[in-house]
Design a protein around this motif. Structure first.
Motif, PDB file in Angstrom:
ATOM      1  N   GLY A 244       1.304   3.900  -3.257  1.00 20.63           N
ATOM      2  CA  GLY A 244       1.673   2.492  -3.376  1.00 20.63           C
ATOM      3  C   GLY A 244       3.141   2.300  -3.106  1.00 20.63           C
ATOM      4  O   GLY A 244       3.902   3.262  -3.001  1.00 20.63           O
TER       5      GLY A 244
ATOM      6  N   THR B  38       0.803  -1.216   0.000  1.00 15.70           N
ATOM      7  CA  THR B  38       0.000   0.000   0.000  1.00 15.70           C
ATOM      8  C   THR B  38       0.841   1.273   0.000  1.00 15.70           C
ATOM      9  O   THR B  38       0.343   2.332  -0.347  1.00 15.70           O
TER      10      THR B  38
ATOM     11  N   MET C 141      -1.770  -4.314  -1.889  1.00 20.35           N
ATOM     12  CA  MET C 141      -2.250  -3.283  -2.816  1.00 20.35           C
ATOM     13  C   MET C 141      -3.469  -3.798  -3.592  1.00 20.35           C
ATOM     14  O   MET C 141      -3.476  -4.941  -4.067  1.00 20.35           O
TER      15      MET C 141
END
Ligand SMILES: *Cc1c(COP(=O)(O)O)cnc(C)c1O
Length: 377
Positions: A189, A54, A235
């Motif tokens: 990300g 993430t 993610m």
């Protein structure tokens, strides 16, 4: 029209890939595009394993979990760094020890590293500032001598090299960022690169909330359950689709950034010399990652004058990193430690110029002409 400091843009098939992942009906993590991103990183860099996350901050937090840091452990970080470079380890109760930087590359000063090591030191976190490699041979040798882990903060350095080796593959762990301000992005990300088999299984577990879900999906266990500490660092495949659209264009993105960087450098050289402004230093053994173009003004007052001068012409230039040892939260760890004079001085003088993938030559001309109109006199 204003010239921003940074601006995100489409670089390839991002939108088509997002449509595909939605049409597939699978937009959670570890779907087709996440796997494509990971394979691309593994193949391009020769990393043992890449896991998209993430954020880079979360990849650093995973590194801190993988190292089993305990309260009271010490982690050496450059003083001139982003907050997460230290905070990810502080979350585990570790104490950050701030190391001063080299005046030439603004990277962790490897000659000051050994003096900061104590029996509690567990890891060192070199940050390849502006995508220019730290002196990794020295850092790795010192770390090996003292049994320390090396975690690269490679947020700036993707596709840069040190002595012909890819940044991000030189420590046992490395954290990448795909934040909007980085060369290759999906908005928010990151990725954790694992260069040591030892960490791979546990990294998959930590990233999946402390469960063995990854092994379950590979059919290696018949149910998945809570087996370790972890969090939610996976993610979404929607973002991975966007990211893959950019990642597969990496040679073109990097070539475009190289052109921007080299034009700044060539066309600002005489102006910089005449005004005692320093431009970036790239050691001969480093292939930089073309992440940013910065200037070092002679004094903080002149930096502010230049910011105002550019702002008046609709150009946004910014600076960064307040030295960690001077920050509100970092100060509590700094007591008694030697201060970091180089980091403090550079922090006061550095200015970053507008630099982004979609920057038009005419916009860069405006920035360069505005700089030529500025004099320190
Ligand atoms: C951008 C950046 C980070 C954090 O990245 P996120 O993906 O936003 O968490 C960490 N370290 C450095 C040096 C950075 O530039």
């Amino acid at each position: 029209m204003n010239i921003p400091f940074n601006r995100s843009s489409l670089q390839g098939r991002e939108l088509e890939y997002i449509q595909q992942t939605i049409a597939n009906g699978q937009i959670a993590g570890d779907q087709a595009f996440s796997k494509k991103c990971q394979s691309l990183l593994e193949n391009a860099l020769g990393a043992q394993r890449a896991l998209v996350t993430t954020s880079c901050t979360h990849a650093l937090e995973m590194a801190a979990l993988l190292l089993d840091l305990q309260p009271g452990d010490e982690v050496i970080v450059p003083d001139f760094a982003f907050v997460s470079t230290a905070n990810a380890f502080v979350l585990r109760g570790a104490r950050p020890v701030f190391c001063d930087i080299r005046p030439d590359t603004l990277n962790l000063d490897e000659t000051r590293l050994e003096a900061l090591i104590t029996p509690r030191t567990r890891a060192v976190v070199p940050l390849h500032y502006a995508g220019v490699g730290c002196e990794m041979d020295e850092i790795n040798a010192i770390a090996a001598r003292h049994g320390l882990a090396v975690v690269e903060d490679n947020a700036h350095g993707l596709f840069g090299k040190y002595k012909g080796r890819w940044l991000g593959t030189l420590g046992s762990l490395a954290a990448q960022s795909f934040h909007e301000t980085k060369n290759i992005t999906c908005g928010e990300g990151g990725a954790l690169l694992l260069n040591d088999d030892l960490f791979v299984n546990r990294a998959e577990i930590i990233r999946e909330k402390g469960t063995d879900r990854a092994r379950f999906f590979r059919g290696q266990v018949d149910k998945y359950s809570w087996v370790d500490l972890g969090s939610s660092y996976v993610m979404s495949d929607v973002l991975a689709a966007f990211l893959y659209g950019q990642l597969e264009m990496w040679p073109i993105i990097q070539a475009g950034r190289q052109q921007l960087w080299q034009r700044y450098d060539a066309e600002l050289r005489d102006w910089a010399r005449a005004n005692e402004v320093r431009t970036p230093h790239i050691p001969a053994h480093c292939d930089q990652a073309w992440h940013m173009y910065y200037l070092l003004l002679p004094t903080p007052r002149q930096r502010q004058a230049l910011i105002d001068h550019l702002n008046a012409r609709g150009i946004l230039a910014v600076f960064h990193y307040l030295p960690l040892h001077l920050s509100e939260y970092g100060r509590r760890f700094a007591s008694g430690a030697p201060d970091c004079p180089v980091s403090t001085a550079m922090s006061d003088r550095l200015l970053r110029l507008p630099f982004y993938n979609s920057m038009l030559p005419s916009d860069q001309t405006r920035v360069i002409e505005a700089l030529h109109e500025f004099s320190n006199a």
